[in-house]
Write an enzyme that holds these catalytic residues in place. Structure first.
Site, PDB file in Angstrom:
ATOM      1  N   SER A   5     -10.261  -0.215   6.836  1.00  0.00           N
ATOM      2  CA  SER A   5      -9.558  -0.085   5.557  1.00  0.00           C
ATOM      3  C   SER A   5      -8.963  -1.374   5.011  1.00  0.00           C
ATOM      4  O   SER A   5      -8.530  -1.418   3.861  1.00  0.00           O
ATOM      5  CB  SER A   5      -8.437   0.952   5.678  1.00  0.00           C
ATOM      6  N   LYS A  14       0.835  -1.199   0.000  1.00  0.00           N
ATOM      7  CA  LYS A  14       0.000   0.000   0.000  1.00  0.00           C
ATOM      8  C   LYS A  14       0.872   1.253   0.000  1.00  0.00           C
ATOM      9  O   LYS A  14       1.858   1.336   0.734  1.00  0.00           O
ATOM     10  CB  LYS A  14      -0.911  -0.014   1.236  1.00  0.00           C
ATOM     11  N   SER A  58      -9.436   2.132   2.776  1.00  0.00           N
ATOM     12  CA  SER A  58      -8.490   2.891   1.987  1.00  0.00           C
ATOM     13  C   SER A  58      -7.473   2.031   1.249  1.00  0.00           C
ATOM     14  O   SER A  58      -6.737   2.524   0.393  1.00  0.00           O
ATOM     15  CB  SER A  58      -7.738   3.872   2.895  1.00  0.00           C
TER      16      SER A  58
END
Length: 445
Positions: A177, A78, A153
């Site tokens: 997330s 990420k 996210s």
């Protein structure tokens, strides 16, 4: 022969060991998959095929006796987690093309154990907003229906693993997330116990909530990661069987929670029925009233810690910050320090009580999401069903296997007390076998 990109990490490792597959050939298969599919999913914030193949060839040169437990495993990271050979941009114009020359502690650990760091996956801005990434260009999309969000996210990691572009992805979770994209993309997702894996070198939103998140398509692959990160339970490992096990099933709606959508409601009922059919005992529970302020407290914690986390960016580039982050810094809701201290202290007092509740069962079963992934890409969906476990610091695994009214994947969450991560994986392995085989949702070919 199975195309290499379809292999789980554990399956790929077996092929590396018996010599039927090289890391380079495996990497080429994944890159071919990306070249075909990323114009649909837009899961990558940064990917350099030349660098991937260079690293793959280096791994192939390592003698078998010197190879690490993650040898050759491709991992998407990420884009809020630092990588020394790739930019870390946080989906923010402030950090476009920014490339710190060091790895986060989590990435260092993975590299030291032989992992192939594949590329950087998309995220919402600073992993803190619900606006679908990226801020410019085509939005990251759900691989099972590109008209829908993959969640956030950790949008890119969820989409990339769900689409078999990599077998493992790193995410983060502050509210939902990791678990929410796990459900939306039809994969296993784990939020370990808070503070059990180092967050050094990743953008922090909240010191007492942020947790590294893990994505995979099998529990065996999650087990590889937990072992590498040295997550060890206090009690010895024991075989787990569904027959005779006792689970808690959260009745819905709980106090302060909305009602689930039809897909999640059906998944909860079918999941409970399947476990009963395999010999488990299911007890329906409602969280006691003393836990009702949990969500309100969580918002106060986020606002207070966000004031600190985004202050420097506010001073240097306020015009490029999302309004939510500006509102944190400016304390738009006018939370007092006394209110924030009460939130910190009352949440801390709740945690051992929720642990004690969880310890009565093999696991607590609850919803991961409100329903299927919503259509559109501007919003990544509600995280309300994930927040309580995050703020309680408990380990959670999203288990795939169900589908909603539009045929999209829906998962269920299994939850255990803090630092019972390995126990939770053993439970997830057996529950996952049932849900995947009998839940009704099948992965797209």
């Amino acid at each position: 022969m199975t195309e290499p990109f379809r292999l789980t990490a554990s399956q790929a490792q077996a092929a590396f060991k018996d010599g039927s597959l090289t890391v380079e050939a495996y990497a080429k298969s994944l890159l071919d998959r990306v070249s075909v599919r990323d114009s649909t999913t837009h899961a990558w914030a940064y990917l350099d095929p030349k660098l991937v193949l260079e690293r793959a060839r280096e791994l192939d040169k390592i003698l078998p006796e010197k190879r690490g437990p993650l040898h050759g495993v491709a991992i998407g990271v990420k884009d809020v987690i630092l990588t020394k050979d790739m930019p870390t941009q946080y989906n923010s114009p402030i950090y476009k093309d920014d490339a710190p020359k060091l790895d986060a502690a989590s990435v260092q650990t993975l590299r030291a154990n032989g992992a192939l760091i594949f590329g950087k996956t998309t995220t919402t801005e600073f992993a803190s907003t619900s606006v679908g990434p990226p801020y410019a260009g085509p939005k990251t999309a759900n691989p099972h229906d590109p008209s829908r969000t993959p969640g956030g996210s950790s949008s890119g990691s969820g989409a990339a693993v769900g689409d078999m572009q990599v077998p493992i992805g790193l995410g983060t979770q502050t509210v939902g997330s990791t678990i929410r994209p796990g459900s939306f993309n039809g994969i296993y997702a784990m939020k370990p116990t808070w503070n059990s894996i180092s967050r050094e070198g990743q953008k922090v939103y909240s010191l007492i909530l942020d947790t590294l998140g893990l994505y995979a398509r099998s529990v065996d692959d999650l087990k590889l990661l937990l072992d590498v990160f040295h997550l060890v339970d206090d009690e010895p490992e024991e075989e787990f069987a569904i027959k005779g096990a006792k689970f808690a099933l959260l009745t819905l709606p709980q106090p302060e929670w909305d009602a689930p959508g039809p897909g999640t409601a059906a998944a909860l009922k079918k999941g409970a029925d399947l476990l009963r059919a395999h010999g488990a005992e299911i007890e329906e529970i409602t969280l006691p009233d003393e836990f009702r302020p949990m969500y309100d407290y969580q918002l106060k914690v986020l606002a207070g810690e966000g004031r600190v986390a985004f202050l420097a960016d506010y001073y240097t580039a306020k015009d490029q910050l999302h309004p939510l982050l500006i509102s944190h810094v400016e304390n738009e809701k006018k939370y007092t320090r006394k209110e924030q201290l009460k939130a910190f202290d009352d949440l801390a007092a709740m945690r051992p009580k929720v642990d004690a509740l969880a310890d009565k069962y093999a696991a607590i079963i609850g919803p991961s999401v409100v329903d299927e992934a919503p259509t559109g890409h501007e919003n990544t969906g509600s995280a309300q069903f994930c927040g309580p476990w995050t703020v309680m610091h408990m380990p959670v695994v999203n288990i795939p296997g169900f589908k909603g009214e539009n045929g999209m994947p829906i998962g269920l969450s299994v939850v255990a007390a803090r630092y019972r991560d390995q126990h939770l994986l053993r439970v997830s392995r057996e529950v996952g076998k049932i849900f995947e085989a009998e839940g009704g949702w099948a992965r797209n070919p």
